[in-house]
Design a protein around this motif. Structure first.
Motif, short mmCIF file in Angstrom:
data_model
loop_
_atom_site.label_atom_id
_atom_site.label_comp_id
_atom_site.label_asym_id
_atom_site.label_seq_id
_atom_site.Cartn_x
_atom_site.Cartn_y
_atom_site.Cartn_z
N ILE A 1 0.84 -1.20 0.00
CA ILE A 1 0.00 0.00 0.00
C ILE A 1 0.88 1.24 0.00
CG2 ILE A 1 -1.91 1.21 1.10
CD1 ILE A 1 -2.55 -1.30 2.67
N ASP A 2 0.75 2.05 -1.05
CA ASP A 2 1.38 3.37 -1.12
C ASP A 2 0.30 4.39 -0.80
OD1 ASP A 2 2.59 5.75 -1.75
OD2 ASP A 2 2.98 5.27 -3.85
N THR A 3 0.22 4.78 0.49
CA THR A 3 -0.93 5.57 0.94
C THR A 3 -0.92 7.00 0.41
OG1 THR A 3 0.28 6.05 2.97
CG2 THR A 3 -1.29 4.23 3.04
N TYR A 4 0.23 7.48 -0.08
CA TYR A 4 0.28 8.82 -0.68
C TYR A 4 0.28 8.74 -2.21
CZ TYR A 4 1.15 10.91 3.87
OH TYR A 4 1.04 11.33 5.17
N ASN A 5 0.36 7.53 -2.74
CA ASN A 5 0.34 7.30 -4.18
C ASN A 5 1.38 8.17 -4.91
OD1 ASN A 5 -0.62 5.93 -6.45
ND2 ASN A 5 -2.09 7.54 -6.93
N ASP A 6 2.58 8.27 -4.31
CA ASP A 6 3.64 9.09 -4.90
C ASP A 6 4.86 8.28 -5.28
OD1 ASP A 6 4.65 8.49 -2.43
OD2 ASP A 6 4.95 10.57 -1.78
N GLN A 7 4.74 6.95 -5.23
CA GLN A 7 5.79 6.04 -5.67
C GLN A 7 7.10 6.24 -4.88
OE1 GLN A 7 4.49 8.11 -8.66
NE2 GLN A 7 2.73 6.84 -8.18
N ARG A 8 6.96 6.61 -3.60
CA ARG A 8 8.15 6.80 -2.77
C ARG A 8 8.30 5.69 -1.73
NH1 ARG A 8 8.44 10.17 -6.31
NH2 ARG A 8 9.48 12.19 -6.17
N LEU B 1 -1.55 3.78 9.71
CA LEU B 1 -1.03 4.21 8.42
C LEU B 1 -0.92 5.72 8.37
CD1 LEU B 1 -3.26 1.95 6.12
CD2 LEU B 1 -0.99 1.43 7.04
N ASN B 2 0.07 6.22 7.67
CA ASN B 2 0.18 7.64 7.38
C ASN B 2 -0.52 7.92 6.05
OD1 ASN B 2 1.81 8.16 9.66
ND2 ASN B 2 3.63 7.50 8.55
N PHE B 3 -1.48 8.84 6.04
CA PHE B 3 -2.12 9.24 4.79
C PHE B 3 -2.67 10.64 4.96
CE2 PHE B 3 -5.35 6.98 7.24
CZ PHE B 3 -6.46 7.82 7.17
N ASN B 4 -3.05 11.25 3.85
CA ASN B 4 -3.54 12.63 3.85
C ASN B 4 -5.03 12.64 4.21
OD1 ASN B 4 -4.17 15.29 3.44
ND2 ASN B 4 -3.33 15.40 1.37
N GLU B 5 -5.31 12.98 5.46
CA GLU B 5 -6.70 12.96 5.93
C GLU B 5 -7.54 14.09 5.34
OE1 GLU B 5 -7.74 13.97 10.09
OE2 GLU B 5 -8.06 11.82 10.32
N ASP B 6 -6.88 15.12 4.77
CA ASP B 6 -7.63 16.25 4.21
C ASP B 6 -8.39 15.89 2.94
OD1 ASP B 6 -6.66 17.80 6.24
OD2 ASP B 6 -4.98 18.60 5.08
N LEU B 7 -7.98 14.81 2.27
CA LEU B 7 -8.64 14.42 1.04
C LEU B 7 -10.03 13.86 1.33
CD1 LEU B 7 -5.70 12.65 -0.82
CD2 LEU B 7 -6.51 14.99 -1.13
N THR C 1 -1.78 14.88 14.51
CA THR C 1 -2.70 15.07 13.39
C THR C 1 -2.48 13.88 12.47
OG1 THR C 1 -1.21 16.22 11.86
CG2 THR C 1 -2.26 17.56 13.60
N PRO C 2 -3.31 13.73 11.44
CA PRO C 2 -3.08 12.62 10.51
C PRO C 2 -1.71 12.67 9.84
CG PRO C 2 -5.27 13.52 10.21
CD PRO C 2 -4.56 14.44 11.14
N ASP C 3 -1.08 13.84 9.80
CA ASP C 3 0.20 13.99 9.11
C ASP C 3 1.38 14.04 10.05
OD1 ASP C 3 -1.12 14.28 6.55
OD2 ASP C 3 -1.69 16.28 7.23
#
Length: 786
Positions: free
Chosen positions: A120-127, A182-188, A277-279
């Protein structure tokens, strides 16, 4: 008529091939994950009604060892979420369920089994991607994979649920991944994650089966994940974990007079993990336990001038450790031996990620690097340590970074600052670089711990007199710790890497000048630079062949010191073969010109002060898994080897077999033996033997009993150490470490350990071993999660 018949056959075959292609490619499309409500029991049954509404995805493409061929077995993944948990079910069909490879093991140790799971790439940035895998009995494997550093680590442990069961058609695995870990962008409003669903199918061949095709010529696997959409309005909640723990122990150590001295230990500690925060994630610790409980892997340290590396095991340092990764190992937390308090802040927002940690230490340990060896220095005073890491994913191809580290104590300080970048020019070509600056101040008396003279004044700068190898009381570390004032240095690393399906080649340059120190990291060399040119060519088999891949690799490298004096020049070539039954074989040859120890230890000069030796080394390594639960490998080395103690060229032999045997689902036996022999001038110099035996009985997924024996047996020929007094050479030395450990783990942080360990040593026969240390210990920790 015959022509029409042939034309129709061609059309039918074409349509069949097109249908096969679209069947393989169909699951490359985006995946919509449905929202469900209600309780789900993680029991490996998949019998709740919610599973009927789950998104179904076929895992039907063999990505390794073959190039996106149809899978011989059927696997289906079921995906759904409830806003707080990501649920996955796997239905893995098998034509012969009795051949399923599944054993009860401790966490992260089931890689040879049948496995299903997800990236799972939770930021979908291929990092970066999380990895969650489970075997058919519910044993978990998790970790983090970094595209930037090309590192995969199972050290990270999340708290999640899984279950598995073997059925008459194959097996079923059920997983529940809480979003709070998991770390992900909760603002989305809606999450768009990169995912890959995977099955490992080990039989005659170990097949890696995926829901998506992967271009084997593209080294960036995270760039090829499928997008999964869902988790509308998902929140991570308070994301608070509080883990108190207590270590109780009693040890007895025999002093020089044969009297046992008692010592009792009561060590409470506390770890806190809070998603502010989520981040932003905060980790805090008070008195983290460094009794790693389980023994480190045994390593043989003889005829070696450089310090050995050991892995970190403490949760505080492991959580989000990838935030601090860079091209150099600048954050090696095993250097921090006994911290009293520590705090770590990691954050990620859009294209930015930040890591910061601060901690203290009751002692101060760090490496004194050199170009002919390294040693560990110790300062009795308390110290503080800190690291800061910033990374900016400027674009999908360009990543920029900054890193700073600090270690400080009374009359001691080391600071490192640096920039780094990674640029992906094409899907095949990557460029990396890192530039560092350090400033260091040593205590005036640091050199004394490396001085062998009767009077330490004889090792003082200005008092050091020329000497030879047979009568020197100083060494390289004495000279490199003589600076009275602050001194500075630089390091630089550059690399160009090309990877396609058939070819890999690289050009790298690495430099750490004499003044550079990275004392929070694992930097074992200074006054050193190396240029490397290397590459390989791969060939692949077709499905059904007895072999799967052949590779020929070769490289050439040359190393100098800051004055341009050559330290080493090496040419390597090896041949590698992968075949059925997990068989891998490798043959290699190395031709190496390298300098020995300095004749006059009072000078750091190389030219005119060292002898240039030429080593020709041959080697063979082979491993195989001929049947379920049985693994064996062996490594052979022979040829020339510099005898570092006597500064001459000798002949070495090394034999290192390893056997892992799962006797049944519960009992596993591991045996690893190293035999190393060095001869010079037609006589033996030393024979070293190291045996590491471990027997583990895994009662269930949560508990095990492990017995460990580590036995070191070394003999030296006193008469073949011409640069030493024979009385200073111990002809025979033996030591035996033993440990009996019971563990019960509800999750990685809620654990109970009970153990006994002892150590024995001696200078005669095995029967002459005498116990000099024994201890009993208990550790208990419990994770409160909100």
């Amino acid at each position: 008529m015959q022509l029409k018949k042939k034309t129709m056959q061609v059309v039918i075959v074409a349509f069949a091939l097109m249908a096969s292609f679209f069947a393989l490619a169909s699951d490359n499309s985006a995946i919509d994950i449905p929202r469900i409500a209600g309780e789900i029991s993680i029991d490996g049954q998949l019998n709740e009604p919610q599973w009927k509404t789950a998104k179904r995805v076929n895992i039907n493409i063999v990505t390794r060892p073959y190039d996106n061929t149809p899978s011989p077995v059927k696997t289906e993944a079921l995906l759904m979420e409830d806003g707080g948990t990501f649920y996955l079910g796997f239905i893995a069909h098998d034509p012969n369920p009795e051949e399923i490879r599944a054993f009860l093991k401790d966490r992260d140790r089931s890689w040879g089994d049948d496995i299903v799971g997800i990236k799972i790439d939770t930021y979908n940035d291929q990092r970066t991607a999380y990895r969650f895998m489970v075997n058919p009995l519910g044993v978990q494997i998790d970790g983090v994979e970094s595209e930037i550093t090309k590192k995969e680590s199972d050290s990270w442990d999340g708290i999640w649920d899984s279950a598995g069961q073997i059925t008459d058609f194959g097996y079923i695995v059920e997983m529940a991944l809480p979003l709070r870990m998991l770390n992900f962008n909760e603002d989305l409003c809606q999450q768009d994650w990169g995912i890959e669903l995977v099955r490992f199918y080990p039989r005659t061949e170990r097949l890696r089966i995926s829901n998506t095709s992967l271009d084997r010529g593209n080294s960036c696997e995270l760039c090829q994940l499928v997008k999964a959409s869902g988790f509308t309005g998902a929140k991570q909640g308070q994301n608070l974990t509080v883990t108190p723990s207590l270590v109780l122990g009693k040890s007895e150590e025999r002093d020089d007079y044969g009297t046992w001295q008692d010592d009792e230990t009561t060590e409470p500690s506390l770890d806190i993990r809070w998603g502010i925060t989520p981040d932003i994630l905060l980790n805090a610790t008070i008195n983290p336990d460094f009794s790693t409980v389980e023994s480190d892997r045994a390593q043989l340290n003889i005829n070696n001038n450089f310090a050995l590396f050991n892995e970190e095991k403490r949760p505080f340092f492991l959580d989000n450790a990838d935030y601090f990764d860079s091209n150099y190992n600048l954050v090696y937390t095993r250097n921090i031996n006994a911290p009293e308090v520590g705090a770590k802040l990691t954050a990620r927002k859009d294209n930015h990620s930040i890591g910061l940690f601060v901690t203290n230490d009751e002692t101060t340990n760090f490496l004194i690097p050199g170009n002919r060896g390294s040693s560990i220095a110790e300062i009795d005073d308390k110290s503080e340590a800190a690291a800061f890491r910033y990374r900016n994913s400027y674009s999908k191809d360009l990543t920029l970074g900054w890193i700073s580290t600090l270690r400080t104590s009374d009359d001691y300080q080391n600071m490192v600052h640096g920039i780094d970048a990674r640029y992906r020019a094409t899907q095949y070509d990557v460029v990396k670089f890192q530039s560092l600056y350090s400033n260091t101040e040593y205590p005036d008396d640091l050199f004394e711990q490396f001085c062998n003279a009767d009077e330490v004044d004889d090792c003082q700068q200005g008092n050091v007199e020329p000497c030879d190898l047979s009568g020197c009381d100083i060494n390289e570390q004495v000279l490199r710790t003589q600076d009275k004032d602050n001194f500075s240095g630089n390091a630089f690393r550059f690399g160009y890497y090309h990877n396609d399906s058939n070819w890999h080649y690289k050009v790298t340059y690495d430099k750490q000048n004499a003044g550079f120190r990275g004392d929070l990291g694992f930097i074992a060399r200074a006054d050193f630079n190396r240029l490397v040119l290397g590459g390989d060519r791969k060939w692949y088999a077709e499905p059904g062949d007895w072999w799967t891949q052949v590779k020929i690799y070769s490289d050439w490298d040359i190393s100098h010191n800051d004055d341009g004096e050559m330290l080493e020049k090496e040419f390597d070539i090896n041949f590698q073969l992968n075949a059925q039954h997990g068989t891998h074989a490798r043959f290699w040859y190395s031709n190496r010109d390298l300098v020995g120890n300095r004749v006059d230890q009072s000078s750091l000069a190389i030219d005119g002060n060292t002898t240039l030796f030429t080593e020709n080394e041959y080697g063979f390594f082979a491993e195989t898994k001929p049947t379920s639960g049985f693994y064996i490998n062996t490594r052979l080395n022979w040829g020339d080897k510099v005898d570092l103690s006597n500064n001459r060229l000798g002949k070495k032999k090394e034999f290192r077999p390893t056997i892992n045997w799962n006797v049944n689902q519960h009992l596993e036996l591991k045996l690893r033996h190293t035999y190393r022999e060095l001869d010079a001038e037609s006589k033996n110099v030393f024979i070293a033997r190291l045996t590491d035996f471990r027997a583990t009985y895994q009662f269930n997924v949560q508990s095990f009993l492990r017995l460990t024996f580590i036995y070191n047996n070394t003999s030296r020929n006193q008469q073949n150490y011409p640069l030493s007094d024979p009385d200073d050479i111990t002809p025979r030395s033996k030591d035996l470490s033993a440990q009996l450990l019971y563990a019960y783990k509800i999750n990685p942080q809620t654990v109970f350990y009970l153990g006994y360990s002892e150590h024995q040593d001696g200078e005669g026969d095995f029967s002459d071993l005498k116990q000099d240390l024994r201890s009993v210990f208990m550790k208990f920790s419990y994770a409160w999660i909100r």
